[in-house]
Enzyme design. Structure first.
Site, PDB file in Angstrom:
ATOM      1  N   HIS A 178       0.851  -1.195   0.000  1.00  0.00           N
ATOM      2  CA  HIS A 178       0.000   0.000   0.000  1.00  0.00           C
ATOM      3  C   HIS A 178       0.883   1.239   0.000  1.00  0.00           C
ATOM      4  O   HIS A 178       1.672   1.460   0.931  1.00  0.00           O
ATOM      5  CB  HIS A 178      -0.940  -0.013   1.210  1.00  0.00           C
ATOM      6  CG  HIS A 178      -2.006  -1.050   1.086  1.00  0.00           C
ATOM      7  ND1 HIS A 178      -2.521  -1.738   2.144  1.00  0.00           N
ATOM      8  CD2 HIS A 178      -2.651  -1.512  -0.035  1.00  0.00           C
ATOM      9  CE1 HIS A 178      -3.448  -2.592   1.694  1.00  0.00           C
ATOM     10  NE2 HIS A 178      -3.537  -2.466   0.386  1.00  0.00           N
ATOM     11  N   GLU A 181       1.505   3.913   3.011  1.00  0.00           N
ATOM     12  CA  GLU A 181       1.893   3.437   4.345  1.00  0.00           C
ATOM     13  C   GLU A 181       3.418   3.526   4.492  1.00  0.00           C
ATOM     14  O   GLU A 181       4.120   2.526   4.551  1.00  0.00           O
ATOM     15  CB  GLU A 181       1.339   2.016   4.539  1.00  0.00           C
ATOM     16  CG  GLU A 181      -0.191   2.034   4.467  1.00  0.00           C
ATOM     17  CD  GLU A 181      -0.864   0.666   4.366  1.00  0.00           C
ATOM     18  OE1 GLU A 181      -0.152  -0.350   4.477  1.00  0.00           O
ATOM     19  OE2 GLU A 181      -2.093   0.619   4.171  1.00  0.00           O
ATOM     20  N   ARG A 249      -5.694  -7.046  -2.591  1.00  0.00           N
ATOM     21  CA  ARG A 249      -6.978  -7.664  -2.968  1.00  0.00           C
ATOM     22  C   ARG A 249      -6.784  -8.490  -4.240  1.00  0.00           C
ATOM     23  O   ARG A 249      -7.738  -8.971  -4.806  1.00  0.00           O
ATOM     24  CB  ARG A 249      -8.049  -6.591  -3.253  1.00  0.00           C
ATOM     25  CG  ARG A 249      -8.367  -5.663  -2.107  1.00  0.00           C
ATOM     26  CD  ARG A 249      -9.091  -6.352  -0.961  1.00  0.00           C
ATOM     27  NE  ARG A 249      -9.392  -5.422   0.123  1.00  0.00           N
ATOM     28  CZ  ARG A 249      -8.531  -5.095   1.088  1.00  0.00           C
ATOM     29  NH1 ARG A 249      -7.313  -5.643   1.114  1.00  0.00           N
ATOM     30  NH2 ARG A 249      -8.894  -4.257   2.036  1.00  0.00           N
ATOM     31  N   HIS A 301       2.394  -3.276   7.060  1.00  0.00           N
ATOM     32  CA  HIS A 301       1.400  -2.281   6.636  1.00  0.00           C
ATOM     33  C   HIS A 301       1.318  -1.216   7.722  1.00  0.00           C
ATOM     34  O   HIS A 301       1.950  -1.317   8.765  1.00  0.00           O
ATOM     35  CB  HIS A 301       0.016  -2.932   6.529  1.00  0.00           C
ATOM     36  CG  HIS A 301      -0.179  -3.815   5.337  1.00  0.00           C
ATOM     37  ND1 HIS A 301      -1.043  -3.514   4.330  1.00  0.00           N
ATOM     38  CD2 HIS A 301       0.358  -5.021   5.010  1.00  0.00           C
ATOM     39  CE1 HIS A 301      -1.027  -4.468   3.418  1.00  0.00           C
ATOM     40  NE2 HIS A 301      -0.196  -5.410   3.803  1.00  0.00           N
ATOM     41  N   TYR A 303      -2.236   1.505   9.335  1.00  0.00           N
ATOM     42  CA  TYR A 303      -1.746   1.691  10.665  1.00  0.00           C
ATOM     43  C   TYR A 303      -2.717   1.158  11.716  1.00  0.00           C
ATOM     44  O   TYR A 303      -3.801   0.711  11.371  1.00  0.00           O
ATOM     45  CB  TYR A 303      -1.466   3.188  10.941  1.00  0.00           C
ATOM     46  CG  TYR A 303      -2.642   4.133  10.841  1.00  0.00           C
ATOM     47  CD1 TYR A 303      -2.876   4.858   9.669  1.00  0.00           C
ATOM     48  CD2 TYR A 303      -3.483   4.353  11.922  1.00  0.00           C
ATOM     49  CE1 TYR A 303      -3.923   5.775   9.604  1.00  0.00           C
ATOM     50  CE2 TYR A 303      -4.534   5.264  11.842  1.00  0.00           C
ATOM     51  CZ  TYR A 303      -4.745   5.962  10.690  1.00  0.00           C
ATOM     52  OH  TYR A 303      -5.785   6.851  10.618  1.00  0.00           O
ATOM     53  N   TYR A 353     -11.826  -6.335   9.479  1.00  0.00           N
ATOM     54  CA  TYR A 353     -13.014  -6.487   8.620  1.00  0.00           C
ATOM     55  C   TYR A 353     -12.659  -7.602   7.659  1.00  0.00           C
ATOM     56  O   TYR A 353     -11.488  -7.907   7.461  1.00  0.00           O
ATOM     57  CB  TYR A 353     -13.303  -5.188   7.841  1.00  0.00           C
ATOM     58  CG  TYR A 353     -12.036  -4.497   7.369  1.00  0.00           C
ATOM     59  CD1 TYR A 353     -11.317  -4.955   6.268  1.00  0.00           C
ATOM     60  CD2 TYR A 353     -11.505  -3.420   8.070  1.00  0.00           C
ATOM     61  CE1 TYR A 353     -10.137  -4.354   5.854  1.00  0.00           C
ATOM     62  CE2 TYR A 353     -10.309  -2.812   7.676  1.00  0.00           C
ATOM     63  CZ  TYR A 353      -9.638  -3.291   6.563  1.00  0.00           C
ATOM     64  OH  TYR A 353      -8.462  -2.716   6.173  1.00  0.00           O
ATOM     65  N   GLU A 376       0.319  -4.228  11.375  1.00  0.00           N
ATOM     66  CA  GLU A 376      -0.137  -2.860  11.106  1.00  0.00           C
ATOM     67  C   GLU A 376       0.627  -1.949  12.059  1.00  0.00           C
ATOM     68  O   GLU A 376       0.361  -1.917  13.268  1.00  0.00           O
ATOM     69  CB  GLU A 376      -1.649  -2.730  11.340  1.00  0.00           C
ATOM     70  CG  GLU A 376      -2.511  -3.539  10.391  1.00  0.00           C
ATOM     71  CD  GLU A 376      -2.769  -2.851   9.045  1.00  0.00           C
ATOM     72  OE1 GLU A 376      -2.254  -1.739   8.815  1.00  0.00           O
ATOM     73  OE2 GLU A 376      -3.484  -3.453   8.230  1.00  0.00           O
TER      74      GLU A 376
HETATM   75  O1  0X9 Z   1      -7.165  -3.804   4.226  1.00  0.00           O
HETATM   76  C1  0X9 Z   1      -6.008  -4.225   4.163  1.00  0.00           C
HETATM   77  O2  0X9 Z   1      -5.497  -4.624   3.111  1.00  0.00           O
HETATM   78  C2  0X9 Z   1      -5.160  -4.285   5.448  1.00  0.00           C
HETATM   79  N1  0X9 Z   1      -5.311  -3.062   6.207  1.00  0.00           N
HETATM   80  S1  0X9 Z   1      -4.713  -1.650   5.621  1.00  0.00           S
HETATM   81  O3  0X9 Z   1      -5.189  -0.594   6.487  1.00  0.00           O
HETATM   82  N2  0X9 Z   1      -3.127  -1.661   5.749  1.00  0.00           N
HETATM   83  O4  0X9 Z   1      -5.104  -1.497   4.260  1.00  0.00           O
HETATM   84  C3  0X9 Z   1      -5.615  -5.453   6.283  1.00  0.00           C
HETATM   85  C4  0X9 Z   1      -5.541  -6.778   5.582  1.00  0.00           C
HETATM   86  C5  0X9 Z   1      -5.802  -7.946   6.483  1.00  0.00           C
HETATM   87  N3  0X9 Z   1      -5.696  -9.188   5.781  1.00  0.00           N
HETATM   88  C6  0X9 Z   1      -6.663  -9.639   4.934  1.00  0.00           C
HETATM   89  N4  0X9 Z   1      -7.830  -9.096   4.883  1.00  0.00           N
HETATM   90  N5  0X9 Z   1      -6.374 -10.693   4.200  1.00  0.00           N
HETATM   91 ZN    ZN Z   2      -1.966  -1.649   4.111  1.00  0.00          ZN
END
Ligand code: 0X9
Ligand code: ZN
Length: 414
Positions: A178, A181, A249, A301, A303, A353, A376
């Site tokens: 990301h 970050e 994603r 990542h 935060y 989430y 994080e």
């Molecule tokens: O949303 C994300 O990709 C991650 N948080 S962030 O704020 N750094 O963007 C968390 C990802 C956790 N892992 C999965 N959902 N697989």
């Molecule tokens: Zn991230």
């Protein structure tokens, strides 16, 4: 909205002019007090395309941070108040425009021996120069490899650190998938520096362990966030209407399910198909080609100070969650002791989430790396870009957690 014209001097001394919009935005903090609040915030995130959730958890009494554009401000406040949620302004002077002092500093030439990433954020070029330098100066224990290139053709480079070539276990760390970050690549560089430049103090981490570190997964996005839009998250792959895929994603495990957007204009766009992006393909190849030795995948990542493990695509936990929990707890205990900070530990889908197509889930489920953890890192009141004076103590804190997690992992029979 107001428009700025920025003159940029590039390396060949020609001048290019770039026009882009500087949005005036507000960062709000809200604390959900009930399950209904948590549900409401989750749905708001899914349905309102103009809000950018910087920090979102499903835990009651945990802060949620939301960046709101000026034209949405009134509607946002009214909607929240109607639910009994009280939005508090954390910062009213956010602007995605780049602070020119920061930009000048990031692009100013500094001899490589004097680059100090604990005092300022480095540009992509400087990160690359530092990696080169480490490879040359510590060639007995360091190997630098190019494992692919980004969409805009910047090389993706790993630093492998090993004292004993017949090493049994390895740890794979990546950072900066990301773009915004910034503390993540900075912490990865700090880990490298501690291992190679302070190897004596860290002998325990080098004796029976190989470290494979990819400090910057998404260099195009990183550079864009340093020089154009500091809150940019995705890579820079252009699509018909908007730019960028969210690398986290884009992995092929439950790709495109919950928490991943099919809309190319959203910050969590899953990409047109699994592994459509060169950056996620490079991370996948790195995992698969080392999965005999890599026992621990750590992805950095920011935060929020969380240490999370799969599953991310759903709330449930894998059968082996206790191993990952033990490693993550070793990290959070160490950081509590060394810096008196609190990290929250648990399953990613449950604590944050549900979000599918993440590298952490892929590492465990497909690459079969037994310990897969997302860290994080912290923020200060500026969110993704802590003040430069804070960098040193924040990366020291992160290293104390990473060191403890590596040692714990080595004790496990994996
Ligand atoms: O949303 C994300 O990709 C991650 N948080 S962030 O704020 N750094 O963007 C968390 C990802 C956790 N892992 C999965 N959902 N697989
Ligand atoms: Zn991230």
């Amino acid at each position: 909205m107001f428009w700025f014209t920025i003159f940029l001097f590039n390396s060949v001394d020609s001048i290019s002019t770039i026009d882009f919009a500087c949005e005036r935005e507000t960062l709000y903090s809200v604390v959900p007090k009930s399950d209904a609040h948590v549900r409401f915030l989750r749905e708001l995130n899914l349905k309102n395309e103009t809000l950018d959730f910087w920090l979102l958890t499903t835990l009651i009494e945990h802060e949620v941070h939301i960046k709101v554009p000026a034209e949405q401000d009134l509607r946002f406040q009214t909607e929240l108040l109607a639910q009994g949620l009280k939005p508090v302004v954390k910062s009213s002077r956010l602007s995605s425009c780049i602070n020119s002092v920061l930009q000048k500093r990031a692009t100013k030439y500094v001899p490589v021996e004097s680059l100090d990433f604990t005092r300022r954020y480095l540009s992509y070029n400087d990160i690359d120069r530092y990696i080169d330098y480490i490879g040359r100066k510590y060639s007995q224990i360091v190997t630098v490899s190019t494992i692919g290139s980004s969409f805009e053709k910047r090389p993706l480079r790993t630093v492998t650190i090993t004292r004993d070539k017949s090493n049994k276990k390895a740890i794979l760390i990546d950072a900066g998938i990301h773009a915004r970050e910034w503390l993540a690549p900075t912490s990865a560089l700090y880990v490298i520096s501690q291992l190679v430049q302070h190897g004596d103090a860290n002998g325990d981490l080098l004796n029976n362990l190989t470290w494979i570190i990819l400090p910057l997964v998404n260099p195009d996005g990183y550079e864009y966030s340093l020089t154009r839009d500091r809150y940019w998250r995705k890579n820079r792959h252009p699509f018909r209407r908007c730019v960028g895929t969210d690398g986290n994603r884009n992995f092929d495990y439950h790709w495109g399910e919950q928490g991943a957007s099919r809309n190319e204009c959203r910050p969590t766009y899953s990409g047109p198909k699994p592994f459509s992006e060169p950056e996620s393909r490079a991370v996948r190849n790195l995992m698969l080609s080392n999965n005999q030795t890599v026992k621990f995948y750590l992805t950095l990542h920011s935060y929020g100070r969380y240490l999370l493990y799969p599953w991310g695509y759903r709330k449930g936990l894998p059968k082996t969650w206790r191993y990952m929990d033990a490693v993550a707890r070793a990290g959070s205990d160490a950081m509590k002791l060394s810096h008196n900070v609190k990290y929250t530990v648990g399953g990613a889908g449950k604590i944050l989430y549900e979000a599918s197509g993440g590298s952490d889930d892929y590492a465990l489920a497909v690459a079969r790396i037994p310990i897969s953890i997302i860290m994080e890192l912290p923020a200060d009141e500026r969110g993704f870009h802590p003040a430069e004076e804070m960098i040193r103590s924040l990366v020291e804190e992160a290293f104390s957690g990473i060191r403890a997690m590596a040692l714990k992992m080595m004790q496990l029979n994996l």
